[in-house]
Design an enzyme around this catalytic site. Structure first.
Site, PDB file in Angstrom:
ATOM      1  N   LYS A  63      -4.311   1.245  13.033  1.00  0.00           N
ATOM      2  CA  LYS A  63      -4.716   2.469  12.325  1.00  0.00           C
ATOM      3  C   LYS A  63      -4.751   2.159  10.834  1.00  0.00           C
ATOM      4  CE  LYS A  63      -2.361   5.758  15.420  1.00  0.00           C
ATOM      5  NZ  LYS A  63      -1.199   6.692  15.479  1.00  0.00           N
ATOM      6  N   GLN A 104       0.827  -1.209   0.000  1.00  0.00           N
ATOM      7  CA  GLN A 104       0.000   0.000   0.000  1.00  0.00           C
ATOM      8  C   GLN A 104       0.864   1.263   0.000  1.00  0.00           C
ATOM      9  OE1 GLN A 104      -3.636   0.498   0.107  1.00  0.00           O
ATOM     10  NE2 GLN A 104      -3.159  -1.393  -0.950  1.00  0.00           N
ATOM     11  N   GLU A 135      -4.853   4.962   2.641  1.00  0.00           N
ATOM     12  CA  GLU A 135      -4.853   6.258   1.975  1.00  0.00           C
ATOM     13  C   GLU A 135      -3.732   7.169   2.469  1.00  0.00           C
ATOM     14  OE1 GLU A 135      -9.197   7.664   1.195  1.00  0.00           O
ATOM     15  OE2 GLU A 135      -9.282   6.056   2.635  1.00  0.00           O
TER      16      GLU A 135
HETATM   17 MO1  MOS Z   1     -11.462   6.233   0.079  1.00  0.00          MO
HETATM   18  S1  MOS Z   1     -11.379   7.917  -1.139  1.00  0.00           S
HETATM   19  O1  MOS Z   1     -12.056   6.901   1.537  1.00  0.00           O
HETATM   20  O2  MOS Z   1     -12.763   5.363  -0.713  1.00  0.00           O
END
Ligand code: MOS
Length: 750
Positions: free
Chosen positions: A713, A650, A717
């Protein structure tokens, strides 16, 4: 950190056996093709369908003239609903954005449907469309007017602090429209069996899609099932329910035959959401020693006329540095465009770009190392509320990243590092992502032989959710990962949150662990109460599940099979629900109704976020202005890492996308007509191996005992936040030229 297990679904995927939505075989499907609007604003005067109907195999052509009021008004996800827009598809002649669905053609074959769609002739009455932030005809409103719940974080007296500050920065930053461009296209197959509807569609939230279909079609939610076991990329685009699904369902109902739609890539640019363009004015005030005294951030975000979409503003940036005086404000700019939506780190990517670039400008003004500036302004508490971080490792990330990068060798003045024809710049920026969690439910079944099945309507977007959930159950029950089967992506399974806000691992692993603990309790109780057996009379807290056994600290143990025999049952099934910190008990009920509510980030009593530090080297060719990124180092801390291998993946992917986003990625608009120009994958430039020769992700260990029972956590993203600022800052360091508008392009450098 957990074990770096390979993905449990890896083999299925590389052998083509993982079924994506459009792969499911259905009996005798008809195929659909969309016709989309050639204008951005106005109305349809008439259709000429004769040529289209003449194509052999055409079964039906749906337009507003035949659909009308059949679709009920969707509830917008920004106001507690599930839909990407309140627009009712094919309900009227009105056109509110380019590429709006104006007809859907259904035929025996895809080829016939597509040919007929090309032959649909639409006559429009066109009006002038307002395209973007400063176009004529836009309407600019404070976000608080558009959405009452919107909060602009503020504290202290920022205006006075700015006036008093010996050093100030005042600059404007811009970020462009971007599209998700997942490899898997927007596909929907609808199958009716009497009153019951099955929808195969890639989804980040199957329970929401189920309820949306019930609402939009006026049917019972229990008659809808959504199946989406694999998702070929989403990045936010498959979270809210788009208008196409109800249309496919209606087409299938009319024909009494399954209907399958795979929208084209170009159509994907207008029938789903996208990242809104933003503008920012950031003002910083600081003392000469680098201590920040004021942070003022005003944002402008483009949205549609119809919907009150907000990118999210300064929700994250206002809380991450120790600034006593903060003032922020967000404005929404209504344009004649489709409604934007979530795209990976929706508010963080643009707002952190602005803040982290402004900080670099401040470091330059102070003649200070930019990492040092962040150290001086590091904090253990939310500057707005004073509430403590559950854990925070930002400077540990900078320390590890700068060691790996060799940051100490950075020559400070811009333009001072050169290698032949290349100007070399080093830049840094902070990555941050709030820790979100949602109410979740799960069912776990353990059989006497150790075979375990986990059922949870969570979603694996390619991130590794299957693996992380399997690992959690395996670890909790003392089994190998291979003994655990995980079922996801089906609305018939226990409800789990939207796969958004990077909450899946935290929410789902916690609820699965809780269900496993229920199983453990029953087996342990049986083993302890058994007349015979080595664990008789022990305390439950003194045993653990290891290697298919219940084991005491002294080595005494009972095999799982024996424990089952003591219990007198061949298997145990446990259902669990879990509410994260700060969530109201009615969240479970709302979850079952498709509510995407999450908790976390900056709350009244605490703040939770994952952090990272990204350091990049950028090279600029002195003759051509060509930009190269020979290396990037990111160090990230996100609590307990369930699977370092998928986490690493990720992070690497996030940074590479961050590079693409900073250097290449912009959906170009023809401003005269509010239409997108580069609606294909060929012009969606993504770095390939030769463009990113050295990407290093460092996993910084962090223990968080507060954030949730497992200390997890979200990190999905995290890594593309900060990358753009780090690159822009490196570009400045290489050249002495500050580019405040993304993407960073050769023409700006020249
Ligand atoms: Mo992600 S942009 O919170 O699906």
């Amino acid at each position: 950190m957990g074990r770096p297990e390979p993905r449990v679904d890896g083999r299925l995927k590389v052998t083509g056996n993982a079924r994506y939505a459009s792969d499911f075989p259905v009996a005798n499907p008809a195929h659909a093709c969309l016709v989309t609007s050639a204008i951005a604003k106005g109305r349809i005067v008439s259709f000429d369908l004769d040529d289209a109907r003449a194509v052999p195999g055409v079964l039906d052509i749906l337009t507003h003239e035949t659909v009308g009021n059949e679709v009920h008004e969707p509830k917008f996800f920004g106001s507690g609903g599930t839909a990407s827009t309140i627009h009712r598809p094919l309900s009227s002649a009105q056109i509110s954005h380019a590429g709006q669905i104006v007809a859907i053609v259904v035929a025996d074959t895809y080829e016939a449907a597509r040919e007929a769609a090309y032959r649909v002739r639409v006559t429009y009455e066109e009006e002038d469309a307002a395209t973007t932030l400063d176009s004529d005809g836009v309407e600019t409103l404070p976000a608080t007017k558009v959405r009452k719940e919107h909060k602009n974080p503020r504290v202290g007296d920022a205006a006075a602090a700015l006036r008093a500050a010996p050093v100030t920065i005042d600059a404007v930053y811009e970020t462009p429209t971007q599209h998700h461009n997942a490899i898997e296209l927007y596909a929907t197959t609808c199958v009716w069996s009497g009153e019951q509807l099955t929808v195969y569609e890639p989804s980040q939230f199957v329970h929401a899609l189920k309820h949306a279909m019930a609402e939009q079609l006026g049917i019972d939610a229990e008659d809808v099932r959504v199946i989406s076991p694999y998702v070929g990329g989403a990045f936010g685009s498959k979270a809210a329910v788009t208008p196409r699904t109800a249309l496919v369902a209606i087409a299938a109902r009319r024909l009494n035959r399954p209907v399958k739609l795979v929208a084209t890539r170009a159509q994907g640019f207008t029938i789903a959401t996208y990242r809104a363009e933003t503008r920012h004015r950031v003002r910083l005030g600081a003392q000469r020693d680098g201590k920040l005294t004021a942070y003022v951030h005003e944002g402008w975000e483009a949205t549609s006329r119809l919907d009150d979409y907000l990118v999210g503003g300064t929700e994250t940036t206002a809380h991450i540095y120790d600034v006593p005086n903060v003032s922020t404000r967000v404005n929404v700019v209504r344009t004649d465009r489709a409604t934007p939506g979530f795209m990976r780190s929706p508010p963080e990517v643009p707002y952190v770009f602005a803040l982290e670039t402004a900080l670099d400008e401040l470091a330059e003004a102070l003649d200070m190392d930019p990492i040092e500036l962040r150290r001086i302004n590091d904090t253990r508490n939310d500057p707005i509320t004073g509430a403590p971080y559950t854990s925070r490792s930002l400077m540990a990330c900078y320390d590890e990243a700068s060691r790996a990068f060799g940051w100490r060798r950075r020559n400070l003045p811009p333009g001072s590092m050169r290698d032949g024809d290349w100007l070399v710049g080093w830049g840094c920026a902070t990555a941050v992502y709030p820790t979100f969690m949602g109410a979740a439910t799960a069912r776990v079944r353990l059989a006497r032989n150790g075979a375990t099945r986990v059922e949870i309507a969570a979603h694996d977007l390619g991130t590794g959710a299957y693996t992380a959930i399997a690992q959690t159950a395996a670890e909790r029950l003392g089994l190998p990962v291979a003994a655990v089967e995980v079922l996801l992506g089906d609305s018939a399974l226990p409800a789990a949150p939207v796969a958004g806000g990077s909450n899946t691992t935290a929410s789902c692993c916690n609820v699965v662990a809780k269900a496993c603990d229920g199983i453990r309790r029953r087996l342990v109780r049986a083993a302890m109460r058994a007349d015979r057996g080595p664990l008789r009379g022990r305390k439950p807290s003194s045993v653990n599940f290891v290697d298919r056994h219940i084991a005491g600290e002294d080595g005494a143990k009972v095999s799982l099979a024996d424990a089952f025999d003591m219990l007198g049952a061949p298997m145990i099934e446990e259902y669990a629900h879990w509410l994260p910190h700060g969530m109201e008990p009615d969240a479970l009920k709302k979850l079952h109704l498709g509510s995407a509510a999450l908790t976390g980030g900056a709350m009244e009593d605490r703040i939770a976020a994952a952090f990272g530090a990204e350091l990049v080297e950028l090279r600029v060719n002195v003759y051509t202005g060509e930009l190269r990124v020979p290396r990037i180092v990111g160090a990230f801390a996100a609590g307990r890492i369930v699977n370092p291998r998928t986490a690493h993946s990720q992070y690497v992917g996030g940074m590479i996308w961050g590079i693409a986003s900073a250097l290449h990625e912009q959906t170009e608009l023809d401003r005269r007509v509010a239409r997108y120009v580069n609606t294909d994958l060929a012009e969606y430039l993504i770095p390939v191996n030769a463009d990113v020769p050295d990407v290093q992700a460092i996993l910084v260990s962090e223990e968080d005992r507060l954030v949730n029972p497992l200390g997890i956590k979200g990190l999905g993203e995290l890594a593309n936040v900060g990358t753009a600022a780090a690159l822009g800052n490196a570009l400045y360091h290489a050249t002495g030229r500050r580019i405040r508008k993304l993407p960073l392009r050769i023409e700006d450098v020249l």
